[in-house]
Motif scaffolding. Structure first.
Motif, PDB file in Angstrom:
ATOM      1  N   LEU A 132       0.856  -1.179   0.000  1.00  0.00           N
ATOM      2  CA  LEU A 132       0.000   0.000   0.000  1.00  0.00           C
ATOM      3  C   LEU A 132       0.886   1.221   0.000  1.00  0.00           C
ATOM      4  CD1 LEU A 132      -2.767  -0.862   2.598  1.00  0.00           C
ATOM      5  CD2 LEU A 132      -2.828  -1.092   0.115  1.00  0.00           C
ATOM      6  N   THR A 133       0.435   2.246  -0.688  1.00  0.00           N
ATOM      7  CA  THR A 133       1.200   3.480  -0.684  1.00  0.00           C
ATOM      8  C   THR A 133       0.348   4.596  -0.076  1.00  0.00           C
ATOM      9  OG1 THR A 133       2.461   5.000  -2.056  1.00  0.00           O
ATOM     10  CG2 THR A 133       0.585   3.957  -3.096  1.00  0.00           C
ATOM     11  N   CYS A 134       0.952   5.780  -0.009  1.00  0.00           N
ATOM     12  CA  CYS A 134       0.344   6.914   0.698  1.00  0.00           C
ATOM     13  C   CYS A 134      -1.111   7.138   0.304  1.00  0.00           C
ATOM     14  CB  CYS A 134       1.122   8.192   0.407  1.00  0.00           C
ATOM     15  SG  CYS A 134       2.906   7.986   0.280  1.00  0.00           S
TER      16      CYS A 134
ATOM     17  N   ASP B  21     -10.822   1.308   5.964  1.00  0.00           N
ATOM     18  CA  ASP B  21     -10.713   0.496   7.174  1.00  0.00           C
ATOM     19  C   ASP B  21      -9.545  -0.463   6.966  1.00  0.00           C
ATOM     20  OD1 ASP B  21     -10.883  -1.237   9.283  1.00  0.00           O
ATOM     21  OD2 ASP B  21     -13.056  -1.493   9.175  1.00  0.00           O
ATOM     22  N   PHE B  22      -8.375   0.040   7.257  1.00  0.00           N
ATOM     23  CA  PHE B  22      -7.133  -0.699   7.025  1.00  0.00           C
ATOM     24  C   PHE B  22      -7.098  -1.997   7.834  1.00  0.00           C
ATOM     25  CE2 PHE B  22      -2.829  -1.540   8.662  1.00  0.00           C
ATOM     26  CZ  PHE B  22      -2.168  -1.817   7.478  1.00  0.00           C
ATOM     27  N   ASP B  23      -7.498  -1.922   9.100  1.00  0.00           N
ATOM     28  CA  ASP B  23      -7.399  -3.099   9.969  1.00  0.00           C
ATOM     29  C   ASP B  23      -8.265  -4.241   9.459  1.00  0.00           C
ATOM     30  OD1 ASP B  23      -5.660  -1.765  11.671  1.00  0.00           O
ATOM     31  OD2 ASP B  23      -7.265  -1.018  12.963  1.00  0.00           O
TER      32      ASP B  23
ATOM     33  N   ASP C  74      -4.256   2.798  14.239  1.00  0.00           N
ATOM     34  CA  ASP C  74      -3.267   3.101  15.275  1.00  0.00           C
ATOM     35  C   ASP C  74      -1.893   2.916  14.641  1.00  0.00           C
ATOM     36  OD1 ASP C  74      -1.583   3.328  17.399  1.00  0.00           O
ATOM     37  OD2 ASP C  74      -2.698   1.995  18.735  1.00  0.00           O
ATOM     38  N   ALA C  75      -1.499   3.914  13.866  1.00  0.00           N
ATOM     39  CA  ALA C  75      -0.290   3.805  13.052  1.00  0.00           C
ATOM     40  C   ALA C  75       0.951   3.658  13.928  1.00  0.00           C
ATOM     41  CB  ALA C  75      -0.164   5.027  12.148  1.00  0.00           C
ATOM     42  N   LEU C  76       1.065   4.498  14.945  1.00  0.00           N
ATOM     43  CA  LEU C  76       2.324   4.491  15.699  1.00  0.00           C
ATOM     44  C   LEU C  76       2.525   3.203  16.482  1.00  0.00           C
ATOM     45  CD1 LEU C  76       2.770   8.220  16.680  1.00  0.00           C
ATOM     46  CD2 LEU C  76       4.187   6.841  15.202  1.00  0.00           C
ATOM     47  N   THR C  77       1.457   2.671  17.089  1.00  0.00           N
ATOM     48  CA  THR C  77       1.623   1.403  17.807  1.00  0.00           C
ATOM     49  C   THR C  77       2.011   0.307  16.826  1.00  0.00           C
ATOM     50  OG1 THR C  77       0.027   2.066  19.478  1.00  0.00           O
ATOM     51  CG2 THR C  77       0.520  -0.282  19.330  1.00  0.00           C
TER      52      THR C  77
ATOM     53  N   THR D  37      -5.858   6.618  15.345  1.00  0.00           N
ATOM     54  CA  THR D  37      -5.987   8.048  15.048  1.00  0.00           C
ATOM     55  C   THR D  37      -6.475   8.222  13.610  1.00  0.00           C
ATOM     56  OG1 THR D  37      -3.682   8.206  14.335  1.00  0.00           O
ATOM     57  CG2 THR D  37      -4.137   8.776  16.621  1.00  0.00           C
ATOM     58  N   SER D  38      -7.101   9.357  13.412  1.00  0.00           N
ATOM     59  CA  SER D  38      -7.619   9.763  12.103  1.00  0.00           C
ATOM     60  C   SER D  38      -6.478   9.987  11.120  1.00  0.00           C
ATOM     61  CB  SER D  38      -8.260  11.137  12.291  1.00  0.00           C
ATOM     62  OG  SER D  38      -9.602  11.115  12.168  1.00  0.00           O
ATOM     63  N   TYR D  39      -6.702   9.678   9.850  1.00  0.00           N
ATOM     64  CA  TYR D  39      -5.723  10.043   8.833  1.00  0.00           C
ATOM     65  C   TYR D  39      -5.784  11.569   8.682  1.00  0.00           C
ATOM     66  CZ  TYR D  39      -6.742   5.174   7.495  1.00  0.00           C
ATOM     67  OH  TYR D  39      -6.955   3.824   7.500  1.00  0.00           O
ATOM     68  N   PRO D  40      -4.678  12.254   8.882  1.00  0.00           N
ATOM     69  CA  PRO D  40      -4.728  13.715   8.726  1.00  0.00           C
ATOM     70  C   PRO D  40      -4.669  14.115   7.246  1.00  0.00           C
ATOM     71  CG  PRO D  40      -2.658  13.010   9.753  1.00  0.00           C
ATOM     72  CD  PRO D  40      -3.352  11.783   9.295  1.00  0.00           C
TER      73      PRO D  40
ATOM     74  N   PHE E 266       6.203  20.969  12.343  1.00  0.00           N
ATOM     75  CA  PHE E 266       6.210  19.592  12.841  1.00  0.00           C
ATOM     76  C   PHE E 266       4.882  18.951  12.454  1.00  0.00           C
ATOM     77  CE2 PHE E 266       9.691  20.857  15.554  1.00  0.00           C
ATOM     78  CZ  PHE E 266      10.383  19.669  15.793  1.00  0.00           C
ATOM     79  N   VAL E 267       4.863  17.636  12.279  1.00  0.00           N
ATOM     80  CA  VAL E 267       3.619  16.936  11.960  1.00  0.00           C
ATOM     81  C   VAL E 267       3.380  15.753  12.889  1.00  0.00           C
ATOM     82  CG1 VAL E 267       3.613  17.608   9.526  1.00  0.00           C
ATOM     83  CG2 VAL E 267       4.698  15.445  10.203  1.00  0.00           C
ATOM     84  N   GLN E 268       2.233  15.115  12.670  1.00  0.00           N
ATOM     85  CA  GLN E 268       1.636  14.022  13.448  1.00  0.00           C
ATOM     86  C   GLN E 268       0.758  14.651  14.538  1.00  0.00           C
ATOM     87  OE1 GLN E 268       3.648  10.989  11.323  1.00  0.00           O
ATOM     88  NE2 GLN E 268       2.282  10.500  12.938  1.00  0.00           N
TER      89      GLN E 268
ATOM     90  N   ARG F 187       9.954  10.773   8.676  1.00  0.00           N
ATOM     91  CA  ARG F 187       8.535  10.468   8.842  1.00  0.00           C
ATOM     92  C   ARG F 187       8.085   9.396   7.848  1.00  0.00           C
ATOM     93  NH1 ARG F 187       3.634  10.144   8.645  1.00  0.00           N
ATOM     94  NH2 ARG F 187       4.059   9.647   6.477  1.00  0.00           N
ATOM     95  N   ASN F 188       8.435   9.602   6.599  1.00  0.00           N
ATOM     96  CA  ASN F 188       7.980   8.673   5.568  1.00  0.00           C
ATOM     97  C   ASN F 188       8.716   7.329   5.650  1.00  0.00           C
ATOM     98  OD1 ASN F 188       6.422  10.825   4.816  1.00  0.00           O
ATOM     99  ND2 ASN F 188       7.606  11.340   2.989  1.00  0.00           N
ATOM    100  N   GLY F 189       9.982   7.386   6.066  1.00  0.00           N
ATOM    101  CA  GLY F 189      10.723   6.146   6.270  1.00  0.00           C
ATOM    102  C   GLY F 189      10.095   5.334   7.394  1.00  0.00           C
TER     103      GLY F 189
ATOM    104  N   GLY G 200       6.428   0.754   9.081  1.00  0.00           N
ATOM    105  CA  GLY G 200       5.191   0.352   9.747  1.00  0.00           C
ATOM    106  C   GLY G 200       4.247  -0.366   8.814  1.00  0.00           C
ATOM    107  N   VAL G 201       4.169   0.099   7.571  1.00  0.00           N
ATOM    108  CA  VAL G 201       3.245  -0.509   6.620  1.00  0.00           C
ATOM    109  C   VAL G 201       4.058  -1.459   5.741  1.00  0.00           C
ATOM    110  CG1 VAL G 201       1.313  -0.099   5.042  1.00  0.00           C
ATOM    111  CG2 VAL G 201       1.933   1.625   6.719  1.00  0.00           C
ATOM    112  N   PHE G 202       4.460  -2.549   6.372  1.00  0.00           N
ATOM    113  CA  PHE G 202       4.987  -3.751   5.711  1.00  0.00           C
ATOM    114  C   PHE G 202       6.460  -3.725   5.324  1.00  0.00           C
ATOM    115  CE2 PHE G 202       0.438  -3.294   4.346  1.00  0.00           C
ATOM    116  CZ  PHE G 202      -0.068  -4.088   5.357  1.00  0.00           C
TER     117      PHE G 202
ATOM    118  N   ASN H 227      12.071   6.770  -4.344  1.00  0.00           N
ATOM    119  CA  ASN H 227      10.615   6.770  -4.552  1.00  0.00           C
ATOM    120  C   ASN H 227       9.920   7.597  -3.472  1.00  0.00           C
ATOM    121  OD1 ASN H 227      11.631   4.825  -6.224  1.00  0.00           O
ATOM    122  ND2 ASN H 227      10.000   3.352  -5.853  1.00  0.00           N
ATOM    123  N   LEU H 228      10.381   7.432  -2.242  1.00  0.00           N
ATOM    124  CA  LEU H 228       9.781   8.193  -1.150  1.00  0.00           C
ATOM    125  C   LEU H 228       9.947   9.687  -1.372  1.00  0.00           C
ATOM    126  CD1 LEU H 228      10.612   6.369   2.193  1.00  0.00           C
ATOM    127  CD2 LEU H 228       8.381   6.731   1.149  1.00  0.00           C
ATOM    128  N   GLN H 229      11.116  10.047  -1.878  1.00  0.00           N
ATOM    129  CA  GLN H 229      11.376  11.451  -2.151  1.00  0.00           C
ATOM    130  C   GLN H 229      10.412  11.974  -3.219  1.00  0.00           C
ATOM    131  OE1 GLN H 229      12.786  13.682  -0.727  1.00  0.00           O
ATOM    132  NE2 GLN H 229      13.129  15.341  -2.180  1.00  0.00           N
TER     133      GLN H 229
END
Ligand code: HEC
Ligand code: HEC
Length: 497
Positions: free
Chosen positions: A59-61, A86-88, A156-159, A183-186, A196-198, A209-211, A216-218, A240-242
């Motif tokens: 999955l991407t952004c 609903d990712f979960d 719950d992205a960070l957990t 948390t909500s997708y901002p 600053f973000v999050q 952040r993106n790294g 986290g996502v696989f 690619n992230l850049q």
């Protein structure tokens, strides 16, 4: 997420059509692709990415950060707006589908036929591959299984990221922590400019952040205890992230379309602007944005200032900040040296340290120039005692929540970091007047109260604010509250932003 060839042959959990079919995945909130494209030969929904070289689908952004809203039955795509994903549930369904394929011989035969494994030897080899992947996926699905259902538009992205690093990548099951603070997708339209973000604003450098997001996502980074020279080598594709980060720069807040969404009343809007200035602008920076001082940045760069308020003062649900602040993580032989050889460190420190080490290794291997490295980090550097640039660090301890700009806020409901308040009108009302139960997953905009229509309907998620983590209290500004007319005026103003 999964080897691409296996994914392409996979059936739905109930053994009907193709798992990757957009009409099946729509139930989780995925959006159908924009027609045929040679870049998307399998016709996967928006947000799926296939790396042909690595034979991986992921999955991407865009999966979590693209919305489609409905106005009078017409759909409008909004890039960068929070998805209704609903990712979960999607991931649990994927795990079910893979496991079911191994259980039923008939089903496996169909899978093998889809895959193109014709003779017995090819089928045996395929079975062994799928069984091996199933083992990995089942374990990962347990690590990610939410203890509090997120429903649409939250995760719950960070957990999950910290579990991925501390449990999976370190092979340390004792670090497992419940996934219970979604948390909500901002929205992403201003993020390249934000200081600053999050929701707890701990991230400044986009590549860090993106790294972290990738891990986290696989994605994976080698944190195993015998990693030695492979330590912190990861699956991040930095170039690619850049490019994705560069794409964020062109996102703009969506404009309230008066022809389709209704005229903005200029008088009411101006009155709302006045009320906003008096009661809200102290925390929420709005256009024209107040920017940070050039002196605090090594290169004289300035960013859009954000507000920070201690979570106990805002009074919104404490599960998310508390889970991040109280969690501790055991290190291993590979990671401990990052933290002065401490065997146990705060989770946020572990997260920051391991992501940074992985990003640094990826940067070194990709042979970026000095200038490119500064750009990757979004120029977020102060000046160190030796006169050299030093990356921004968040204020410690990070007990505050971000009060961000509210441009395009009509497209970002439900509101607050945990998505517990369905409309702006209710957010501006005393907590006791906010709905205790509402339904997420609706796409029709609530043009009057701002947010999404949130009544009961088939396929929607019942959001119960009485569950811990879902609390809808707090953020009662100004003290004493606004009258109905004042709330409507602020809403009119927010439509115009
Ligand atoms: C699985 C869903 C998911 C994917 C995929 C995803 N994000 Fe996010 N994103 C989130 C969530 C949830 C948050 C909020 C996390 C928090 O603050 O705790 C977030 C936060 C952000 C933020 C912070 C915004 C702010 O103003 O606070 C940025 C920037 C961002 N994501 C960019 C990206 C980029 C770029 C990618 C692709 C490399 C990406 N995201 C992929 C779910 C996702
Ligand atoms: C003391 C600082 C403060 C004041 C004053 C304040 N806010 Fe907030 N606001 C915050 C913080 C912090 C958050 C994030 C809280 C959370 O998500 O738990 C927030 C969140 C929000 C959100 C949700 C954003 C989203 O993306 O979900 C909206 C909308 C909002 N505020 C509007 C207002 C309005 C309108 C006013 C004035 C009537 C106001 N706020 C006054 C600090 C403040």
């Amino acid at each position: 997420m999964m080897p691409a060839d296996l994914f392409a042959a996979l059936e739905q959990p109930d053994g009907r059509g193709r798992f990757g079919a957009p009409d099946f995945l729509a139930q989780f909130g995925f959006l159908p692709p924009d027609g045929d494209s040679p870049l998307n030969p399998d016709g996967y929904p928006i947000g799926f990415a296939v790396d042909q070289e690595a034979n991986q689908v992921g999955l991407t952004c865009a999966a979590c950060h693209t919305a489609e809203v409905e106005v009078n039955g017409e759909r409008i795509r909004i890039d960068g707006a929070p998805a209704h994903l609903d990712f979960d549930s999607f991931y649990q369904a994927l795990a079910q589908a893979v496991a079911a394929t191994l259980v039923s011989p008939e089903r496996f035969q169909r899978f093998a036929a889809n895959f193109g494994a014709e003779d017995e030897a090819a089928q045996k080899a395929l079975q062994a591959r799928l069984a091996e992947f199933n083992l990995e996926l089942t374990g990962d699905a347990v690590v990610r299984r939410p203890a509090l259902a997120s429903g649409y538009g939250r995760v719950d992205a960070l957990t999950q990221i910290i579990n991925s690093l501390a449990v999976t990548d370190q092979s340390k099951p004792e670090n497992l922590y419940p996934v219970a603070a979604p948390t909500s997708y901002p929205p992403l339209w201003l993020t390249p400019e934000l200081e600053f973000v999050q929701w707890i604003p701990i991230a400044a450098s986009p590549i860090a952040r993106n790294g972290g997001q990738v891990l986290g996502v696989f994605g994976h980074t080698d944190l195993s205890s015998g990693a030695a020279e492979n330590a912190f080598r990861s699956t991040m594709l930095l170039r690619n992230l850049q490019e994705m980060e560069d794409w964020l720069q062109v996102l703009k807040p969506p404009v309230w379309d008066e022809t389709r969404m209704g005229k903005i009343d200029p008088e009411l809007r101006d009155r709302g602007a006045e009320i906003f200035r008096e009661n809200c602008a102290g925390c929420h920076n709005m256009a024209p944005y107040e920017r940070t001082e050039p002196e605090v940045n090594h290169f004289g760069e300035t960013f859009i200032r954000i507000g920070r308020v201690d979570f106990r003062k805002v009074g919104t649900d404490p599960a998310y900040p508390m889970s991040l602040l109280t969690r501790q993580v055991a290190t291993n032989e590979t990671t401990a040296p990052l933290f002065g050889d401490r065997p146990i460190v705060p989770a946020l420190e572990f997260f920051g340290g391991t992501v940074q080490a992985s990003v640094q290794r990826a940067i070194a291997e990709a042979e970026f120039s000095e200038e490119e490295i500064l750009a990757l980090n979004g120029m977020r550097f102060t000046t160190g005692p030796d006169g050299k640039p030093v990356p921004y660090t968040p204020e410690q301890p990070p007990t505050y929540l971000k009060a961000g700009p509210l441009a395009g806020v009509w497209a970002t409901g439900p509101y607050l970091h945990n998505g517990s308040v369905p409309t702006i009108y209710e957010l501006l009302s005393p907590a006791s007047e906010r709905r205790e139960v509402f339904w997420t997953g609706g796409r029709a905009l609530d043009l009057r109260r701002l947010g999404y229509e949130s009544g009961d309907a088939p396929g929607r998620f019942r959001f119960d604010t009485r569950l811990p983590g879902n609390g809808n209290g707090g953020h009662e500004y100004p003290e004493g509250g606004l009258s109905h007319d004042e709330r409507m005026a602020v809403i009119e103003y927010l439509k115009s932003q």
